[in-house]
Write an enzyme that holds these catalytic residues in place. Structure first.
Site, PDB file in Angstrom:
ATOM      1  N   TYR A  25      -1.705  -0.383  10.230  1.00  0.00           N
ATOM      2  CA  TYR A  25      -1.789  -0.650   8.799  1.00  0.00           C
ATOM      3  C   TYR A  25      -0.541  -0.140   8.079  1.00  0.00           C
ATOM      4  CZ  TYR A  25      -3.515  -0.621   3.998  1.00  0.00           C
ATOM      5  OH  TYR A  25      -3.649  -0.830   2.658  1.00  0.00           O
ATOM      6  N   SER A  68       0.844  -1.191   0.000  1.00  0.00           N
ATOM      7  CA  SER A  68       0.000   0.000   0.000  1.00  0.00           C
ATOM      8  C   SER A  68       0.877   1.237   0.000  1.00  0.00           C
ATOM      9  CB  SER A  68      -0.894   0.018   1.241  1.00  0.00           C
ATOM     10  OG  SER A  68      -1.565   1.256   1.376  1.00  0.00           O
TER      11      SER A  68
END
Length: 274
Positions: free
Chosen positions: A172, A159
């Site tokens: 995350y 990501s």
């Protein structure tokens, strides 16, 4: 930059993946939006696809679509928070028939709960297992087997959040940053053995899981578009691909800004409390 994709080339360009020759493909996270889009992209005659996911019903629906396209499909319902089970499963699937391309897509995008000052500790642990530990361990297990055969490809989906210290998504961002560094190191270690490792760092993708989190989603991509870009990365012999291109620019902005200004901007990104 090629077609809106910012590419960081690998130093070893010998390990290219010919999509037409990848006749046994593993896709994790196939019950989610991006994994399902990749499954549909690769579904074709004379191709065997292994689909992993947590939601059995959605996984079976995706498998049916792929079978109608002519692919042979095997499904496996598995929670990647059990990393030992994930390693055993990927080794068993590869032993049953050599996996030529693995797309490790599964992940969790949970962020800090509204009203909390710090993310829940149990959530941090799960994000580490699902986003970093399990895919890294699976990639290592597959890379060893592929290296022994002298060929294979592994794509790890990270990501663009890995580039930034997001105060509302520390688990995350941190887990994806770990995945990025691991993928880069693994690529260097196995390229000489004919194994291509690619890490993909996308921005926002319009999936149900992403829509569950509050906040703006600039430069939003549809899953089918993101799947096609990932597939191109898998065939191009690239080490790291960032898309869409503004997120590559933001990575450099984060690196070059003075720390006090960068910190202020990152705090300002925190979604409003619900």
């Amino acid at each position: 930059m090629q077609g809106g994709v910012v590419i960081h080339p690998s130093s070893d360009r010998t390990a290219y993946m010919n999509v037409s020759s990848t006749n046994r493909i593993l896709i994790t996270g196939a019950s989610g939006g991006l994994g399902a889009a990749l499954a549909r992209y690769y579904a074709a005659h004379n191709r065997s696809i292994l689909l992993w996911g947590r939601n059995h019903d959605r996984l079976e629906a995706v498998a049916d679509e792929c079978r109608r396209a002519g692919a042979t499909v095997t499904i496996r319902s598995l929670d990647l928070s059990d990393s030992a089970a994930a390693i055993a499963a990927v080794e068993a699937d590869d032993a049953a028939g050599a996996i030529t391309l693995a797309l490790l897509v599964a992940g969790s995008g949970d962020i800090r709960a509204s009203g909390d000052q710090v993310e829940d500790a149990a959530q941090i642990a799960r994000l580490g297992l699902v986003n970093f530990v399990a895919p890294s361990a699976m990639a290592a297990a597959l890379a060893a087997r592929m290296a022994a055969r002298g060929r294979g490809g592994i794509v790890l989906v990270g990501s663009a959040a890995a580039f930034h210290a997001l105060p509302f998504a520390a688990g995350y961002a941190g887990s994806k940053a770990g995945l990025l560094r691991f993928a880069e190191a693994l690529r260097l270690g196995v390229a000489q053995h004919g194994v291509q490792v690619t890490v993909v760092s996308p921005g926002f993708i319009d999936t149900a899981a992403a829509r569950a989190n509050a906040g703006p989603r600039p430069f939003l991509l549809q899953p089918d578009d993101a799947a096609a870009r990932i597939a191109r990365a898998a065939t191009g012999g690239r080490g790291h691909v960032i898309f869409p291109w503004p997120f590559a620019v933001l990575r450099w902005v984060d690196r070059l800004l003075p720390a006090p200004l960068r910190d202020r901007l990152l705090r300002a990104l925190t979604p409003p409390s619900g």
